[in-house]
Design an enzyme around this catalytic site. Sequence first.
Site, PDB file in Angstrom:
ATOM      1  N   ASP A  77      -5.247  14.093 -25.666  1.00 51.25           N
ATOM      2  CA  ASP A  77      -5.567  12.727 -25.258  1.00 51.25           C
ATOM      3  C   ASP A  77      -4.891  11.802 -26.264  1.00 51.25           C
ATOM      4  O   ASP A  77      -5.429  11.508 -27.325  1.00 51.25           O
ATOM      5  CB  ASP A  77      -7.079  12.521 -25.240  1.00 51.25           C
ATOM      6  CG  ASP A  77      -7.467  11.156 -24.674  1.00 51.25           C
ATOM      7  OD1 ASP A  77      -6.570  10.312 -24.502  1.00 51.25           O
ATOM      8  OD2 ASP A  77      -8.663  10.935 -24.412  1.00 51.25           O
ATOM      9  N   THR A  93      -2.474   6.188 -22.281  1.00 54.36           N
ATOM     10  CA  THR A  93      -2.494   4.859 -21.681  1.00 54.36           C
ATOM     11  C   THR A  93      -1.116   4.237 -21.852  1.00 54.36           C
ATOM     12  O   THR A  93      -0.320   4.663 -22.691  1.00 54.36           O
ATOM     13  CB  THR A  93      -3.537   3.950 -22.357  1.00 54.36           C
ATOM     14  OG1 THR A  93      -3.267   3.903 -23.766  1.00 54.36           O
ATOM     15  CG2 THR A  93      -4.942   4.469 -22.127  1.00 54.36           C
ATOM     16  N   TYR A 100       0.865  -1.180   0.000  1.00 55.56           N
ATOM     17  CA  TYR A 100       0.000   0.000   0.000  1.00 55.56           C
ATOM     18  C   TYR A 100       0.900   1.228   0.000  1.00 55.56           C
ATOM     19  O   TYR A 100       1.801   1.339   0.825  1.00 55.56           O
ATOM     20  CB  TYR A 100      -0.874   0.006   1.254  1.00 55.56           C
ATOM     21  CG  TYR A 100      -2.276   0.544   1.022  1.00 55.56           C
ATOM     22  CD1 TYR A 100      -2.518   1.593   0.147  1.00 55.56           C
ATOM     23  CD2 TYR A 100      -3.356  -0.011   1.687  1.00 55.56           C
ATOM     24  CE1 TYR A 100      -3.788   2.077  -0.063  1.00 55.56           C
ATOM     25  CE2 TYR A 100      -4.646   0.458   1.498  1.00 55.56           C
ATOM     26  CZ  TYR A 100      -4.857   1.501   0.618  1.00 55.56           C
ATOM     27  OH  TYR A 100      -6.121   1.981   0.422  1.00 55.56           O
ATOM     28  N   ARG A 147      -2.002  -2.506 -18.508  1.00 56.55           N
ATOM     29  CA  ARG A 147      -3.184  -1.653 -18.608  1.00 56.55           C
ATOM     30  C   ARG A 147      -3.093  -0.575 -17.532  1.00 56.55           C
ATOM     31  O   ARG A 147      -3.016  -0.876 -16.339  1.00 56.55           O
ATOM     32  CB  ARG A 147      -4.461  -2.467 -18.441  1.00 56.55           C
ATOM     33  CG  ARG A 147      -4.632  -3.532 -19.531  1.00 56.55           C
ATOM     34  CD  ARG A 147      -6.048  -4.051 -19.574  1.00 56.55           C
ATOM     35  NE  ARG A 147      -6.988  -3.011 -19.906  1.00 56.55           N
ATOM     36  CZ  ARG A 147      -7.241  -2.578 -21.141  1.00 56.55           C
ATOM     37  NH1 ARG A 147      -6.582  -3.095 -22.175  1.00 56.55           N
ATOM     38  NH2 ARG A 147      -8.121  -1.628 -21.358  1.00 56.55           N
ATOM     39  N   GLU A 155      -0.116   4.990  -0.701  1.00 56.18           N
ATOM     40  CA  GLU A 155      -0.776   6.260  -0.991  1.00 56.18           C
ATOM     41  C   GLU A 155       0.230   7.400  -0.899  1.00 56.18           C
ATOM     42  O   GLU A 155       1.072   7.442   0.001  1.00 56.18           O
ATOM     43  CB  GLU A 155      -1.910   6.513   0.006  1.00 56.18           C
ATOM     44  CG  GLU A 155      -3.137   5.647  -0.230  1.00 56.18           C
ATOM     45  CD  GLU A 155      -4.265   6.022   0.714  1.00 56.18           C
ATOM     46  OE1 GLU A 155      -5.424   5.886   0.311  1.00 56.18           O
ATOM     47  OE2 GLU A 155      -3.977   6.442   1.852  1.00 56.18           O
ATOM     48  N   LYS A 200      -2.032  -0.522 -25.273  1.00 52.59           N
ATOM     49  CA  LYS A 200      -2.123  -0.239 -26.710  1.00 52.59           C
ATOM     50  C   LYS A 200      -0.753  -0.399 -27.375  1.00 52.59           C
ATOM     51  O   LYS A 200      -0.028  -1.337 -27.081  1.00 52.59           O
ATOM     52  CB  LYS A 200      -2.728   1.143 -26.945  1.00 52.59           C
ATOM     53  CG  LYS A 200      -4.149   1.302 -26.366  1.00 52.59           C
ATOM     54  CD  LYS A 200      -4.736   2.631 -26.743  1.00 52.59           C
ATOM     55  CE  LYS A 200      -6.170   2.790 -26.250  1.00 52.59           C
ATOM     56  NZ  LYS A 200      -6.272   2.952 -24.791  1.00 52.59           N
TER      57      LYS A 200
END
Length: 413
Positions: A205, A231, A59, A240, A61, A234
Site C-alpha cells: 500500500d 493514490t 459514461y 484525487r 463502464e 498526495k
Amino acid sequence: MAVTLTPEAGALRRQDPEMAEILLGELARQSTTLQLIAAENFTSPAVLAALGSPLANKYAEGYPGARYHGGCEIVDVAERLAVERARALFGAEHANVQSHSGSSAVLAAYAALLRPGDTVLALGLSHGGHLTHGSPANFSGRWFDFVGYGVEAESGLIDHQQVRALARSHRPKAIVCGSISYPRHIDYAFFREVADEVGAYLIADAAHPIGLVAGKAAPSPVPHADIVCATTHKVLRGPRGGMILCGSELAERVDRAVFPFTQGGAQMHTIAAKAVAFGEAATEGFAAYARQVVANARALADGLAAEGLVVTTGGTDTHLVTADPSPLGVDGRTARGLLAAAGMILDTCVLPHGDARGLRLGTAAVTTQGMGEKEMARIAALFASVLRDAANVRKAREEVRELTGGFPPYPGR
C-alpha cells in the site's frame, strides 16, 4: 490577498453565485494558510483543466475496446494513455487507473487475491496502519482476519523480527506493507522474502510514497510486490483517485476486481487528469521536486526536534514527519487546534505503544509552492511559539499570512 476563479468559471458565478463564493473561499483558505497535511498537495492547472473537461460527461463502464456504452472512442484513447504512462513511470507490466480512491484500490487488491475469512498480516492501526488494514469499522476488518505487526518501542522502526514470527505462526494468505504515518522507507525486499517463505501474496500500500517513487526519491515496491496500491494525489500531485500496479499474470484478476466487482463506471475526466499527472511526474522537474520534498521534510523534522518536540524514529526519509508535542505541554489534539488557529493545517496520529496522539505533517504542498529549507526552519519556530504559549497564535497567524503571500499556490489567481 485577492483570489479569483479560472476564466471558465464565469459560468458558475452567473449560474450559482453562492457556490462560486464557496469555491473562492476555499481558494483563499488554501492561499493564506500552510497546507501541512501529509496527504494533500496542489495539482497543476493542467490537471485541474482535465478534471473540468467534457470527459466528465461520458459514461464508460468497462475497459478500452470493451465498453458497455457506445461513443467511447475518444475516452478509450485517454485511458490507454494513462495506463501506458503509469506503466512507464513505475516500470510495471500492468496498470489499472480506474480506482476512485486509494481505499477502493486496496479493496480491489483484496478482491483479486483473497476470499472472506482469509488471514492477512498488516501493520497494526495503532502503529500506523490504514483503515483498510483491518479496522473493524472498515470492510477489511469485517471480511478478513487481520493480524497486526508493529514498530519497536525504542526506535519506532518496523519490528522485522515480529513480522517474520507472526508470518510463520499465522501463515497469512497475504502480507500488506504500508502505512499512513511511517516516515521511513519500507524494506520491500524483506517483506518479499517473508511472503515467499510462508507462501503469501505481498500487497504494497504505497499511497504515501508513490510520488517519491515516481521522482526517484524513494525505493520502488513494484519489483517486489504482487500488487501495488496507490493514490494519485498526495506527493504525486495528481487528481484525487487511486491506481493499481501489478504483473501481467494478475492483470485480468485485478481488472475484474475493479470492474465489475467493486465499482461501476470509470470517471473519465479523472483518468485524463491522472494521465496528465503521470506525464508531469516523468520529467526531471518533478524529480527535482521530489528530492526537495524530502529535503524539506528532513529540515522540518530537525527544526521541530531543536524546538523540543520528539520526532518519531528520530527523523524521516520521506515527505512525512510525525512528532510528539507533549514536551511543550500540549497533547496532539490541542496542538492541532492551536496550530490551525495560527493558519498551520495538519493532522494528528496515534503514537505507537500508548494511547497518546501526536502530530502528522508533510511537506508536499508547501514544496509545490516553492518553499525550501529556510522556510521549514521558520515554520518549526512558529510551531514552537504557538505550542509554548497560546497567546502567540494571533502573531503567528499574521506571520503565516506574510509567508504564504510570497508563495502563492496558483500565481495570478
